[in-house]
Design an enzyme around this catalytic site. Structure first.
Site, PDB file in Angstrom:
ATOM      1  N   GLN A 112       0.838  -1.192   0.000  1.00  0.00           N
ATOM      2  CA  GLN A 112       0.000   0.000   0.000  1.00  0.00           C
ATOM      3  C   GLN A 112       0.878   1.249   0.000  1.00  0.00           C
ATOM      4  O   GLN A 112       1.767   1.384   0.843  1.00  0.00           O
ATOM      5  CB  GLN A 112      -0.886  -0.049   1.249  1.00  0.00           C
ATOM      6  CG  GLN A 112      -1.822   1.106   1.457  1.00  0.00           C
ATOM      7  CD  GLN A 112      -2.590   0.952   2.764  1.00  0.00           C
ATOM      8  OE1 GLN A 112      -2.481  -0.062   3.452  1.00  0.00           O
ATOM      9  NE2 GLN A 112      -3.351   1.957   3.128  1.00  0.00           N
ATOM     10  N   GLU A 230      -8.558  -1.860   6.486  1.00  0.00           N
ATOM     11  CA  GLU A 230      -7.280  -1.905   7.197  1.00  0.00           C
ATOM     12  C   GLU A 230      -7.485  -1.757   8.695  1.00  0.00           C
ATOM     13  O   GLU A 230      -6.905  -2.504   9.500  1.00  0.00           O
ATOM     14  CB  GLU A 230      -6.361  -0.802   6.678  1.00  0.00           C
ATOM     15  CG  GLU A 230      -5.006  -0.780   7.363  1.00  0.00           C
ATOM     16  CD  GLU A 230      -4.116   0.350   6.859  1.00  0.00           C
ATOM     17  OE1 GLU A 230      -2.895   0.137   6.790  1.00  0.00           O
ATOM     18  OE2 GLU A 230      -4.636   1.435   6.534  1.00  0.00           O
TER      19      GLU A 230
END
Length: 399
Positions: A112, A230
């Protein structure tokens, strides 16, 4: 849970295990067959690793496969937990077809690229630019705190495509090849001696428009899908791994306590308080998972994420107290490049996790940001004054 759905799933699991024994089949082959039968992410649509069923059925699938000997490599964390729901929700059918299967099998690992040196908690203030060039985008910028970027094949990237509109509106979300020309990964050594985090430099990196996830300028909304997943995933790391490889903070504390010769009442009371807090957090995570109807959690994930940061640090501090002076020695601080994210650890890792837990209040959104989300989006409190909300990003003062 609808009985007919469960019966259908069990029949598919039986078919998978009959044709592919997870103890003897290569991992990529087994997980590919699991994907093709719709048992990868059961809530996803048919043809994309799912069956269009309720997300909670996935836990039943995972349990049965785990009991049969199946495993999930830790390097797949970002793909399975963050990239997959983002691609499934916002990606084009063609991109879903290209990305989801190798993501699940482990043929392609993901990371990410969100935070920047000047845009951490204020993600919408990021400065990495993506400029359109025909059917491609040219990306330039720097990202930071990128977990396992040194192992990744693909990456979730948010970049600024229009600097002349307010900061939340000028962002676009991309899938990027980490092996492309112009991508440079540098390690960031942590207090533990490891470097699971990285900084990534992007210099004239070319990205096909077909690798865009969501519409141009819709990157903020797309990134919220990633961030909510997340936070829920990090918050859910309090119960230990279901595979038995890792233990939670409270499991580590209970193990150390049972080895203590002097189990005094004061520390017993403290352990009891910590056990209660950890157990409450476990139930909060269970409720959040059950409330996720389409696989994408809401702001309640911030509750678990904030609680985990506080409870984890307090529990590992208690572990070090139990170890006494031994807690200050016997840890190897040598530089390492880990192959998994450090949210969990095997039994006996108190010394490392006492240090690693410091990051819990920063990674995946700082505790300060979590409190803002809880106050504004759950409790309905007035938001903080923001003078830059309607200003074009190019006119917002930056340090």
């Amino acid at each position: 849970m609808v009985d007919t759905d469960l019966e259908r799933v069990d029949a598919l699991i039986d078919e998978l295990l009959a044709s592919h024994d997870p103890r003897t089949t290569e991992l990529v082959e087994f997980r590919g067959a699991q994907y093709d039968l719709g048992l990868a992410w059961v809530q996803f649509p048919d043809g994309f690793g799912g069956l269009g069923l309720e997300p909670r059925i996935q836990r039943h699938i995972d349990k049965r496969l785990r009991e049969a000997g199946a495993s999930t490599p830790g390097t797949l964390f970002f793909g399975l937990s963050l990239a997959a729901p983002t691609v499934a929700t916002h990606g084009s059918p063609e991109l879903r077809k290209r990305a989801l299967r190798p993501m699940f099998t482990g043929e392609e690992t993901w990371c990410q690229l969100f935070s920047e040196p000047g845009a951490g908690s204020d993600l919408a203030g990021l400065a990495t630019r993506a400029v359109r060039d025909g059917d491609e985008w040219v990306v330039n910028g720097q990202k930071v705190w990128n977990t396992l970027a040194h192992l990744a094949d693909r990456v979730m990237l948010v970049a600024r495509t229009d600097p002349d509109v307010p900061k939340h509106k000028g962002l676009t979300y991309f899938m990027v090849d980490m092996h492309a020309a112009g991508v440079e990964v540098r390690p960031l050594r942590q207090i533990t001696g490891e470097a699971e985090f990285n900084e990534v430099y992007l210099t004239d990196v070319r990205v096909a428009d077909t690798d865009r996830i969501g519409d141009v300028g819709d990157g903020w909304r797309v990134s919220m899908t990633t961030l909510m997943n997340e936070r829920t995933t990090i918050g859910g790391a309090s119960g230990g791994s279901s595979s038995g490889r890792y233990v939670s903070a409270i499991q580590e504390a209970m193990h150390l306590w049972n080895e203590q010769a002097d189990q005094d009442a004061v520390r017993r009371d403290r352990l009891t308080q910590l056990w209660i807090e950890n157990e409450v957090l476990r139930y909060v995570n269970m409720r959040a998972a059950q409330n996720a109807r389409a696989g994408n959690p809401g702001p309640e994930g911030s509750v678990a994420k904030l609680a985990l940061a506080n409870v984890n640090k307090a529990t590992y501090e208690f572990c070090i107290d139990l170890l006494g002076v031994e807690g200050t020695v016997g840890f190897d601080y040598a530089f390492k490049r880990p192959s998994e994210a450090g949210l969990e650890a095997p039994l006996g890792s108190s010394r490392k996790m006492f240090l690693r837990a410091r990051a819990n209040s920063i990674e995946g959104g700082t505790s300060e940001i979590m409190r803002n989300i809880l106050g504004e989006r759950i409790l309905g409190l007035p938001g903080e004054p923001r003078t830059d909300r309607d200003l074009p990003w190019s006119q917002v003062p930056r340090s």
